[in-house]
Design a protein around this motif. Structure first.
Motif, mmCIF file in Angstrom:
data_model
loop_
_atom_site.group_PDB
_atom_site.id
_atom_site.type_symbol
_atom_site.label_atom_id
_atom_site.label_comp_id
_atom_site.label_asym_id
_atom_site.label_seq_id
_atom_site.Cartn_x
_atom_site.Cartn_y
_atom_site.Cartn_z
ATOM 1 N N PRO A 161 0.832 -1.210 0.000
ATOM 2 C CA PRO A 161 0.000 0.000 0.000
ATOM 3 C C PRO A 161 0.867 1.261 0.000
ATOM 4 N N ILE A 162 0.427 2.277 -0.736
ATOM 5 C CA ILE A 162 1.169 3.537 -0.843
ATOM 6 C C ILE A 162 0.242 4.683 -0.457
ATOM 7 N N ILE A 163 0.661 5.486 0.516
ATOM 8 C CA ILE A 163 -0.110 6.640 0.964
ATOM 9 C C ILE A 163 0.702 7.892 0.655
ATOM 10 N N LEU A 164 0.135 8.800 -0.149
ATOM 11 C CA LEU A 164 0.806 10.056 -0.469
ATOM 12 C C LEU A 164 0.302 11.150 0.470
ATOM 13 N N GLY A 165 1.238 11.901 1.061
ATOM 14 C CA GLY A 165 0.889 12.906 2.053
ATOM 15 C C GLY A 165 -0.083 13.950 1.548
ATOM 16 N N HIS A 166 0.088 14.414 0.293
ATOM 17 C CA HIS A 166 -0.765 15.501 -0.203
ATOM 18 C C HIS A 166 -2.212 15.051 -0.421
ATOM 19 N N ARG A 167 -2.422 13.724 -0.562
ATOM 20 C CA ARG A 167 -3.781 13.226 -0.739
ATOM 21 C C ARG A 167 -4.523 13.105 0.591
ATOM 22 N N VAL A 168 -3.787 12.928 1.652
ATOM 23 C CA VAL A 168 -4.403 12.775 2.972
ATOM 24 C C VAL A 168 -4.659 14.129 3.618
ATOM 25 N N ALA A 169 -3.707 15.061 3.489
ATOM 26 C CA ALA A 169 -3.832 16.379 4.117
ATOM 27 C C ALA A 169 -3.388 17.451 3.134
ATOM 28 N N GLY A 170 -4.212 18.474 2.954
ATOM 29 C CA GLY A 170 -3.902 19.512 1.982
ATOM 30 C C GLY A 170 -3.284 20.758 2.577
ATOM 31 N N ARG A 171 -2.970 20.737 3.874
ATOM 32 C CA ARG A 171 -2.398 21.908 4.527
ATOM 33 C C ARG A 171 -0.885 21.800 4.645
ATOM 34 N N LYS A 172 -0.236 22.960 4.720
ATOM 35 C CA LYS A 172 1.188 22.978 5.018
ATOM 36 C C LYS A 172 1.396 22.593 6.476
ATOM 37 N N GLY A 173 2.623 22.251 6.803
ATOM 38 C CA GLY A 173 2.936 21.744 8.139
ATOM 39 C C GLY A 173 3.431 20.327 7.982
ATOM 40 N N GLU A 174 4.748 20.177 7.801
ATOM 41 C CA GLU A 174 5.295 18.881 7.366
ATOM 42 C C GLU A 174 5.089 17.770 8.392
ATOM 43 N N TYR A 175 5.297 18.088 9.680
ATOM 44 C CA TYR A 175 5.157 17.038 10.693
ATOM 45 C C TYR A 175 3.712 16.536 10.762
ATOM 46 N N ALA A 176 2.757 17.474 10.874
ATOM 47 C CA ALA A 176 1.355 17.076 11.014
ATOM 48 C C ALA A 176 0.866 16.339 9.769
ATOM 49 N N ARG A 177 1.300 16.804 8.594
ATOM 50 C CA ARG A 177 0.861 16.149 7.354
ATOM 51 C C ARG A 177 1.443 14.739 7.256
ATOM 52 N N THR A 178 2.709 14.596 7.605
ATOM 53 C CA THR A 178 3.329 13.264 7.549
ATOM 54 C C THR A 178 2.675 12.315 8.536
#
Length: 709
Positions: free
Chosen positions: A201-218
């Motif tokens: 399975p592959i999860i892309l960060g930009h598809r899960v969360a559209g906001r800036k903030g690298e730690y929270a998005r990751t």
């Protein structure tokens, strides 16, 4: 209308069935080892009440709506596949280091204040499964360094050798330009094609969360990957159980955004806390139906106590960076405050402070409170309520659970009376007083910090334990009116039945609406309108995938605004879909100023700092037929006849008090009862404290009002 909605809590599984004009509520104990079992037990109970078998009901309903705690439980337990992270080289330590205050995320205030014992939680992904790849996109979305494909392939193979079972790809600034994340996905699929047994399975960060903030998005992507497998198999097994019982429609999962979607359009992260969110959505509907613009929603179940707000100004409170267990994430989630104060909350005596404490630990449904006789030995809120006389040993939960007063007394004596020196009744009073105090303090804090006065609100009390404690925690904060809604013990399940299919898409940006230095308002609307068009297209595609026709799709635009660099960020519903003139900008500025003044006081506005938009959000939805609840229009004031008298004890009254006990079915709409009194139904108990009056409403609702002398 024929519709089934279910809310699975930590202790009980609640079911609400609408079938040809009949509205039915049912409960069953939650079966944590197999959620489908408790689900079918509750549904079977509801079907019996309408005189139909489960197969007949499921084969004819238009939808089964499902709010689940499966993801929440899996996150707390730490189960899931071994996740690996690919991030931009140089940022490999973002997740292990967290934020400066990461040690305290998810902890109580007392635990956060204990700095000598401060310790960060064990990372969900160890450093050995975090790698950096050579690439870079700048803050404007321009590629500064392209993808090195050879490097990416080497890192992927190394992670698989480390045991990776799921990939998270979260690259710097990918929310502005996701091209590199998509390229990494292509390379992974080339190495491990989906048709092979080695597919990952592959999860892309930009598809899960559209906001800036690298730690929270990751972390959002990591948690989504961690829960994906268990959620998929858990939901699939439930869907199979429904199929076997004759259900033919797609199952709808409740999202924590106050909407719902089919399983093929739902991520694991969107299901966290979906049950309490369904209750808040029901509160929104009730606010209009009962003409009560200011409501504090309080949901007391077996495991937790949830607080939410519905206000006359129409502001919807979102938590865009919620803490899930111990982890900060970036996802739009309807804001709720949750504390461990339910019927199963465990009481203990704190020798250091010489005081009784309750929660956050819970006995849940297995083994449950000591009085359940299922192996629990620790005293809980329910045990205290039984000892104080509020519960009927023979008819708890409609007679499906026989309570043991002897076990409750033994648990309280062993764990509270012995270490404290209190007698049994005083110890039980202390437990109730403490749990009511915890709830009252949490309510006051949640309302006050948002700029509102709790005394200007009506308190809405629901959940299996809410009507039993409502007078206690309302009295402490000075609220004199309580509304117990129709079907209060399954109110969150009812809320799931009233939700619309809905998706939220958002993106971060920096847009000066009013530049204080130049004294100019925004004049170029290209970026605003382009962003809205893109987000609308994503929402439309989500709903089309679920078979919704284009002409049924609706959308509204919301923005998060702030003064300059203030931390206080305010969500505003935009009254237009496209920004076309300077007048539109002024309208938005006026809305923001008025909202800010309402929350923080007139004169607190700071336009001299400038006004900017930080986030644009589009809510895409399709409206469904609503369940109909009606307020009471009858106020006859007659008194019902009590079926019994019971000796009860109240924290503010010395000695036992002879308390009238009424059957809810014998208390007609408009009848009044002065406290102390108990009104019992098969699934909940209304406790009318001394000095309070209950007026029965329509459809099982009731008003509790403080008697003024």
């Amino acid at each position: 209308m024929r519709r089934v909605s279910v809310d699975i809590g930590g202790t009980f599984t609640d079911c609400f069935l609408a079938f040809d004009g009949a509205y039915v509520e049912a409960k069953a104990l939650t079966t944590h080892n197999n959620l489908a079992s408790g689900f079918m037990d509750a549904l079977g109970n509801a079907c019996e009440q309408v005189g139909k078998d489960v197969e007949t009901v499921l084969s004819s309903v238009d939808a089964v709506r499902y709010a689940t705690t499966l993801g929440t439980n899996a996150l707390i337990e730490g189960t899931g596949p071994k996740v690996a992270i690919l991030t931009t080289a140089g940022y490999e330590s973002t997740v292990p280091l967290m934020r400066a205050r990461g040690y305290g995320d998810g902890l109580s205030e007392a635990e956060q204040a204990n700095l000598p014992a401060a310790n960060r939680p064990t990372p969900l992904v160890p450093v050995t499964r975090i790698v950096g790849i050579r690439e870079r996109v700048d803050y404007k979305g321009e590629a500064v360094l392209g993808i090195d494909e050879t490097d990416v392939r080497e890192q992927i193979r190394r992670l698989v050798d480390e045991g990776a079972q799921a990939f998270v790809v979260s690259l710097i600034n990918s929310v502005v330009n996701p091209a590199h994340e998509k390229e990494v996905e292509r390379i992974i699929l080339d190495e491990f094609p989906t048709h092979l047994l080695g597919s990952i399975p592959i999860i892309l960060g930009h598809r899960v969360a559209g906001r800036k903030g690298e730690y929270a998005r990751t972390m959002s992507a990591v948690i989504d990957a961690l829960l994906h497998d268990q959620m998929y198999h858990g939901m699939s097994s439930l869907e199979m159980a429904l199929r076997k019982a004759g259900y033919k429609q797609p199952m709808l999962l409740v999202h924590n955004t106050s909407g719902m979607a089919q399983m093929n359009s739902t991520t694991s992260l969107q299901t966290i806390h979906s049950g309490p969110v369904a209750g808040l959505e029901a509160t929104n509907y009730l606010s209009k139906a009962f003409d009560q613009p200011n409501l504090i929603a309080t949901d007391m179940g077996g495991t937790s106590f949830d607080i939410g707000l519905v206000t006359a100004d129409g502001v919807k409170f979102y938590d865009f960076n919620p803490i899930l267990h111990r982890w900060l994430v970036s996802t739009p989630m309807t804001y709720l405050h949750t504390l461990g104060a339910g019927g199963g909350s465990i009481a203990r005596f704190d020798r250091m402070w010489n005081a009784v404490e309750v929660g956050p630990g819970s006995a849940g449904s297995d083994p449950g409170p000591a009085c359940y006789g299922r192996g629990g030995t620790r005293p809980t809120t329910t045990d205290a309520n039984l000892v104080l006389g509020y519960l009927d040993e023979e008819n708890y939960a409609g007679g499906t659970i026989k309570l043991s007063r002897r076990r409750a007394e033994r648990a309280i004596q062993e764990h509270i009376c012995k270490p404290s020196g209190m007698d049994l009744i005083d110890a039980a009073k202390a437990i109730k007083r403490k749990v009511d105090h915890n709830m009252a303090q949490a309510i006051f804090k949640e309302v006050a910090v948002k700029g509102y006065n709790p005394k200007n609100f009506v308190l809405l009390s629901y959940g299996g334990g809410g009507p039993l404690h409502a007078c206690g925690y309302s009295d402490e904060i000075g609220i004199s009116r309580i509304l117990i809604p129709p079907f209060s013990c399954v109110f969150s399940a009812l809320g799931a039945g009233n939700m619309n299919q809905l998706h939220i898409h958002e993106t971060s940006l920096y847009m000066m609406l009013y530049d204080a230095n130049l004294r100019q308002v925004l004049s170029d609307f290209t970026e605003f309108n382009r962003t809205v068009v893109e987000l609308e297209a994503k929402g439309r595609e989500d709903l089309r995938r679920q078979g919704v026709p284009d002409d049924a799709i609706r959308a509204r635009v919301e923005v998060d605004m702030r003064y300059g660099n203030q931390l206080a960020q305010t969500g505003i519903v935009v009254p237009f879909r496209r920004m076309e003139t300077a007048a539109d900008v002024i309208t938005l500025l006026d809305l923001f100023s008025a909202n800010y003044a309402t929350r923080f006081g007139e004169g607190s506005q700071a336009p001299e700092a400038g006004v900017r938009i930080n986030v644009i959000r589009v809510v895409s939805y399709v409206e469904h037929e609503q369940l109909r609840l009606r307020p009471s229009e009858v106020r006859v004031g007659t008194k019902p006849v009590a079926r019994a008298q019971r000796e009860c004890h109240f924290p503010k009254v010395d000695g036992a008090v002879s308390t009238a006990v009424y059957d809810a079915s014998a208390v007609a709409e408009g009848m009044t009862i002065d406290g102390p009194a108990l009104v019992e139904s098969p699934r909940t108990t209304f406790l009318v404290d001394p000095g309070w009056r209950l007026t029965m409403g329509a459809m099982g609702s009731a008003w509790l009002e403080k008697i003024t002398k």
